[in-house]
Design an enzyme around this catalytic site. Structure first.
Site, mmCIF file in Angstrom:
data_model
loop_
_atom_site.group_PDB
_atom_site.id
_atom_site.type_symbol
_atom_site.label_atom_id
_atom_site.label_comp_id
_atom_site.label_asym_id
_atom_site.label_seq_id
_atom_site.Cartn_x
_atom_site.Cartn_y
_atom_site.Cartn_z
ATOM 1 N N GLY A 63 0.797 -1.226 0.000
ATOM 2 C CA GLY A 63 0.000 0.000 0.000
ATOM 3 C C GLY A 63 0.822 1.265 0.000
ATOM 4 O O GLY A 63 0.351 2.312 -0.442
ATOM 5 N N LYS A 66 2.869 1.413 -4.132
ATOM 6 C CA LYS A 66 1.913 0.645 -4.939
ATOM 7 C C LYS A 66 2.477 0.211 -6.288
ATOM 8 O O LYS A 66 2.109 -0.835 -6.820
ATOM 9 C CB LYS A 66 0.638 1.467 -5.169
ATOM 10 C CG LYS A 66 -0.210 1.646 -3.914
ATOM 11 C CD LYS A 66 -1.360 2.589 -4.165
ATOM 12 C CE LYS A 66 -2.248 2.779 -2.956
ATOM 13 N NZ LYS A 66 -3.058 1.609 -2.621
ATOM 14 N N THR A 86 -0.930 -2.694 -3.735
ATOM 15 C CA THR A 86 -1.642 -3.638 -4.576
ATOM 16 C C THR A 86 -1.672 -3.140 -6.028
ATOM 17 O O THR A 86 -1.950 -1.975 -6.294
ATOM 18 C CB THR A 86 -3.082 -3.831 -4.059
ATOM 19 O OG1 THR A 86 -3.049 -4.357 -2.737
ATOM 20 C CG2 THR A 86 -3.873 -4.769 -4.952
ATOM 21 N N MET A 113 -8.519 4.475 -0.818
ATOM 22 C CA MET A 113 -7.763 4.732 -2.043
ATOM 23 C C MET A 113 -8.376 4.021 -3.251
ATOM 24 O O MET A 113 -8.495 4.599 -4.326
ATOM 25 C CB MET A 113 -6.300 4.287 -1.877
ATOM 26 C CG MET A 113 -5.575 4.920 -0.688
ATOM 27 S SD MET A 113 -5.479 6.717 -0.756
ATOM 28 C CE MET A 113 -4.301 6.950 -2.070
ATOM 29 N N ASN A 172 -4.700 -10.096 -2.442
ATOM 30 C CA ASN A 172 -5.490 -9.153 -1.636
ATOM 31 C C ASN A 172 -6.981 -9.343 -1.932
ATOM 32 O O ASN A 172 -7.471 -8.913 -2.974
ATOM 33 C CB ASN A 172 -5.055 -7.718 -1.935
ATOM 34 C CG ASN A 172 -5.689 -6.711 -0.988
ATOM 35 O OD1 ASN A 172 -6.618 -7.027 -0.249
ATOM 36 N ND2 ASN A 172 -5.186 -5.491 -0.997
ATOM 37 N N SER A 175 -9.343 -5.813 0.962
ATOM 38 C CA SER A 175 -9.500 -4.358 0.993
ATOM 39 C C SER A 175 -10.986 -4.020 1.061
ATOM 40 O O SER A 175 -11.788 -4.576 0.315
ATOM 41 C CB SER A 175 -8.901 -3.718 -0.258
ATOM 42 O OG SER A 175 -9.290 -2.358 -0.340
ATOM 43 N N THR A 247 -6.999 -3.521 6.721
ATOM 44 C CA THR A 247 -7.614 -2.460 7.529
ATOM 45 C C THR A 247 -9.013 -2.867 7.999
ATOM 46 O O THR A 247 -9.618 -3.782 7.461
ATOM 47 C CB THR A 247 -7.718 -1.161 6.714
ATOM 48 O OG1 THR A 247 -8.466 -1.435 5.514
ATOM 49 C CG2 THR A 247 -6.343 -0.639 6.334
ATOM 50 N N GLY A 268 -3.372 1.547 11.663
ATOM 51 C CA GLY A 268 -2.625 2.194 12.730
ATOM 52 C C GLY A 268 -2.990 1.653 14.096
ATOM 53 O O GLY A 268 -3.585 0.579 14.230
ATOM 54 N N TYR A 318 3.154 -0.197 8.302
ATOM 55 C CA TYR A 318 2.769 0.830 7.325
ATOM 56 C C TYR A 318 2.450 2.114 8.086
ATOM 57 O O TYR A 318 3.241 3.050 8.106
ATOM 58 C CB TYR A 318 1.592 0.357 6.473
ATOM 59 C CG TYR A 318 1.111 1.347 5.414
ATOM 60 C CD1 TYR A 318 1.281 2.722 5.562
ATOM 61 C CD2 TYR A 318 0.486 0.916 4.257
ATOM 62 C CE1 TYR A 318 0.843 3.618 4.598
ATOM 63 C CE2 TYR A 318 0.037 1.809 3.286
ATOM 64 C CZ TYR A 318 0.214 3.154 3.469
ATOM 65 O OH TYR A 318 -0.222 4.044 2.520
#
Length: 336
Positions: A63, A66, A86, A113, A172, A175, A247, A268, A318
């Site tokens: 991420g 990319k 990705t 994104m 992935n 997402s 996430t 985070g 990240y």
């Protein structure tokens, strides 16, 4: 260390603008003697995972880079592995801006994104130019305009194009920012996808005379039953590893904070405990038969150790890297 001053300046900018500015600078130095500006000496602590030997257990999560534009500069910072992407078969702009938001008090990020990238062919050209000799993971996804029922075709196209250049390939399917993508994590859809991927992996192994492991990246928002089913599918299809986690859509730990209601995936520190718990449960289900790469909210040595104690063989950062900078890499690798 200089990073607190850099961060203060970058955090005056819109998050995506800050990212673009940083990568503009990294692109200028990557593959040149100026890489010395970001180079850090970190201890070598080899770890074997998926049949590969990693220089150390800390990797960069997918991420950030990319399109694989800054591989050598990121390598100079001391990561044990880099996961780029990705990437999708065709270039796509991603979702409308703004699409990246800071939750400064929580040291979290929300992004929607939408797999913005310049396409797999461009990424492969960047990988060819890089001098990186470490483990390079290439994270692949489906284009937004590819119907979910045809999604596996996009993964197979990407696999074919990156296979010769990847240390491992990350699938992935977790997402939250591509409509319908997470449905590929469940039941028959997952089995169909994994069957196709395993067959393609075997075909490509015969063509290239090398075995490139495949890891599947999962969401942190799976319920207990879904987690058990995913673990079972991964084992049945002889997938080589699992990356936990992507996430989260959960906002329970950031209620009332600025930007907390923005649509997208939260990463985070607010993701830290949730992802660690998924790793712990996954580890119990997998019983050591499949390695786990732990990611989600790692922003300290303690957080990295917790992921490993829960069952991860490797860890990735990240958001913690955005908030703490390159010193976090050295700190974790030195003391983990």
């Amino acid at each position: 260390m200089y990073y607190p001053f850099v961060r203060k300046a970058l955090f005056q900018l819109d998050p995506e603008r800050a990212h673009e500015f940083t990568f503009q600078q990294l692109r200028r130095i990557t593959g040149t003697p100026l890489e010395a500006l970001v180079r850090q000496k970190v201890p070598t602590k080899p770890v074997t995972c998926m049949g590969l030997t990693f220089k150390n257990p800390l990797g960069l999560a997918a991420g950030l880079d990319k399109d694989g534009e800054c591989i050598d500069a990121l390598d100079a910072m001391g990561f044990g592995s880099l996961e780029i992407g990705t990437v999708t078969p065709r270039p796509q702009p991603g979702n409308d801006k703004p699409r990246l938001f800071r939750l400064v008090d929580a040291e979290g990020l929300i992004n929607r994104m939408g797999f913005n990238n310049l396409g797999v062919d461009n990424l492969v050209e960047n990988v060819k130019k890089a001098h990186f000799d470490g483990i390079l993971g290439i994270n692949i996804g489906k284009n937004k305009d590819t119907p979910v029922e045809n999604g596996k075709d996009d993964y197979l196209i990407c696999m074919e194009k990156v296979y010769a250049y990847a240390g491992y390939i990350a699938i992935n399917i977790s997402s939250p920012n591509t409509l319908g993508l997470r449905t590929l994590q469940y039941g028959d859809a997952l089995d169909d996808l994994l069957t196709a991927i395993k067959n393609k992996q075997n075909d490509l192994q015969a063509i290239h005379h090398k075995y490139v492991p495949v890891a599947v990246k999962i969401a942190p928002d799976l319920c207990e039953e879904e987690l058990i089913q995913v673990a079972d599918s991964l084992l049945r299809h002889n997938i080589d590893g699992v990356i936990a986690t992507n996430t989260t859509l959960d906002r329970s730990l950031v209620q009332g904070m600025k930007n907390c209601q923005q649509t997208g995936g939260l990463s985070g520190r607010p993701l830290q405990l949730k992802s660690t718990e998924i790793i712990r449960r996954l580890s119990q289900e997998l019983k050591g038969q499949l390695p786990i790469i732990g990611v989600g909210g790692i922003d300290s040595v303690i957080a990295a150790r917790e992921k490993i104690a829960a069952g991860a063989t490797l860890v990735q950062i990240y958001s913690g890297f955005i908030f703490k900078g390159p010193p976090l890499i050295k700190e974790i690798v030195t003391h983990i």
